[in-house]
Design an enzyme around this catalytic site. Structure first.
Site, short mmCIF file in Angstrom:
data_model
loop_
_atom_site.label_atom_id
_atom_site.label_comp_id
_atom_site.label_asym_id
_atom_site.label_seq_id
_atom_site.Cartn_x
_atom_site.Cartn_y
_atom_site.Cartn_z
N ARG A 153 0.94 -0.84 0.05
CA ARG A 153 -0.20 -0.20 0.47
C ARG A 153 0.86 1.07 0.13
O ARG A 153 1.99 0.94 1.38
CB ARG A 153 -0.48 0.07 1.19
CG ARG A 153 -1.79 1.34 1.58
CD ARG A 153 -2.68 0.52 3.21
NE ARG A 153 -3.70 2.34 2.87
CZ ARG A 153 -4.75 2.12 2.43
NH1 ARG A 153 -5.61 1.38 1.68
NH2 ARG A 153 -5.47 3.24 2.58
N HIS A 201 -7.39 1.65 -7.14
CA HIS A 201 -7.43 0.66 -5.75
C HIS A 201 -8.26 -0.67 -6.30
O HIS A 201 -9.85 -1.04 -5.82
CB HIS A 201 -8.56 1.57 -4.62
CG HIS A 201 -7.78 0.89 -3.34
ND1 HIS A 201 -7.80 0.26 -3.19
CD2 HIS A 201 -8.65 1.86 -2.29
CE1 HIS A 201 -8.01 0.11 -1.66
NE2 HIS A 201 -8.22 0.90 -1.14
N GLN A 253 -10.01 -2.30 -2.91
CA GLN A 253 -11.25 -2.22 -2.59
C GLN A 253 -12.24 -2.38 -3.98
O GLN A 253 -14.01 -2.65 -3.41
CB GLN A 253 -11.17 -0.17 -2.38
CG GLN A 253 -12.70 0.13 -2.45
CD GLN A 253 -12.90 -0.21 -0.83
OE1 GLN A 253 -12.36 -0.27 -0.10
NE2 GLN A 253 -14.32 -0.48 -0.89
N ASP A 306 -16.37 9.58 -2.54
CA ASP A 306 -15.50 8.90 -1.69
C ASP A 306 -14.56 10.39 -0.91
O ASP A 306 -15.81 11.48 -1.29
CB ASP A 306 -14.08 8.61 -2.48
CG ASP A 306 -12.78 7.47 -1.47
OD1 ASP A 306 -12.47 7.79 -0.51
OD2 ASP A 306 -12.21 7.33 -2.11
N CYS A 365 -16.25 3.91 0.45
CA CYS A 365 -14.93 2.75 0.47
C CYS A 365 -14.43 3.34 1.94
O CYS A 365 -14.05 2.46 2.06
CB CYS A 365 -13.79 3.01 -0.61
SG CYS A 365 -12.86 4.73 -0.85
N ARG A 405 -14.48 -6.63 1.75
CA ARG A 405 -13.56 -6.33 2.00
C ARG A 405 -12.72 -8.26 2.21
O ARG A 405 -11.38 -8.33 1.52
CB ARG A 405 -12.71 -5.22 2.24
CG ARG A 405 -13.21 -3.95 2.17
CD ARG A 405 -11.80 -3.19 0.90
NE ARG A 405 -10.19 -3.56 0.47
CZ ARG A 405 -10.15 -2.35 1.03
NH1 ARG A 405 -10.51 -1.52 1.71
NH2 ARG A 405 -8.45 -2.41 1.21
#
Length: 309
Positions: free
Chosen positions: A108, A135, A138, A226, A265, A293
């Site tokens: 990450r 991502h 996600q 987001d 998310c 997730r």
């Protein structure tokens, strides 16, 4: 078999479909179980995942850790600032060394180029846990959540409100691969990257830019947003002011399809990108999305290690 998952296109439609089926099956099989109990088949027993973090994390950190535990494996958590990587050792050398110790690497990081370099020099699978470009993990969870709510992905209409960021890039890519439409609505200057749109349209994807947020959400099956200020960015007042018309409000949700689902998310800022009445309301699927997730990450790991698909 070794596979990297740097972006969703690495798996393709067939690989994504296989992972989504696996995630759903493993979630169903665990209903009512303690979260710390391993899956009955323990398919990754004896395997270790290195989780390398250069950016803060809650869901990515916990979901991958619990994913490996439930699959029968173990994890090692590595903070970039505490490694020689933080003192100038190259990404390539780090990849070579970690490959001698572990069976897979999740990273990450802030820079997508680091992910690509890691994969180029690793001899074990590398998974994108988030970069500034995309991502994918996600959006695997997002797709699982949508399937749970409406039965399928194909033919659905997703409306994105706000900043053209990494999560949106992966949604656009997923739409092209899995047959759903993406309508993007945000202020000028904050659109998704041309390469993300171009790559999707080359695959036959349907991506529309619509400045008017009401028109963007009209008839949408999925409304998603987001945070407007991403990790590492300053709390830019000008950006917040430009984004204000794109807050997901009850009025905007009313313009969507009657059965529309709201996704985010997380972490969220109630009163900025989304009204509390929406994110905490009956159309919100954010807690299922967050839980998924875990299940999606299990499927990603199994795909990368050649156990499915």
């Amino acid at each position: 078999m070794m596979r990297h998952l740097l972006d969703l296109s690495d798996a393709g439609a067939d690989g994504i479909a296989a992972m989504l089926r696996e995630a759903a099956a493993r979630k169903a099989a665990r209903a009512g179980w303690p979260k710390g109990r391993a899956d009955a088949d323990r398919p990754l027993e004896g395997h270790t995942l290195a989780m390398l973090f250069e950016k803060n994390s809650t869901r990515t950190r916990v979901s991958f850790d619990m994913a490996m535990r439930q699959l029968g494996g173990t994890t090692i958590v590595l903070e970039g600032s505490a490694m020689q990587l933080g003192r100038g050792e190259s990404v390539a050398d780090t990849a070579r060394v970690l490959s001698r110790y572990v069976d897979a690497i999740m990273i990450r990081t802030d820079d997508h180029a680091k992910l690509v370099e890691m994969a180029a020099h690793a001899t074990v699978p590398v998974v994108n846990g988030l970069t500034d470009w995309s991502h994918p993990c996600q959006v695997m969870a997002d797709m699982q959540t949508v399937i749970e709510r409406r039965g399928s992905l194909g033919g659905s209409r997703w409306a994105w409100l706000g900043d053209g960021n990494n999560v949106l890039h992966s949604i656009i890519e997923a739409g092209a691969l899995m047959g759903f439409e993406t309508v993007v609505s945000g202020p000028e200057g904050y659109d998704p990257h041309d390469d993300a749109i171009g790559g999707a349209t080359q695959r036959g994807g349907r991506v529309t830019l619509e400045r008017d947020p009401v028109r963007a959400v009209t008839g949408a099956d999925i409304v998603v947003t987001d945070t407007w200020i991403s990790m590492g960015q300053d709390h830019a007042e000008a950006k917040l002011a430009a984004m204000t018309p794109y807050q997901v409000t009850p009025a905007l949700m009313a313009a969507a399809a009657p059965t529309a689902t709201f996704l985010h998310c997380l972490p969220a800022h109630r009163g900025e990108e989304v009204a509390a009445d929406v994110i905490d309301g009956p159309q919100s699927a954010i807690w299922d999305e967050a839980e998924n997730r875990l299940h999606a990450q299990k499927a990603v790991l199994l795909w990368c290690l050649g156990r499915i698909g």
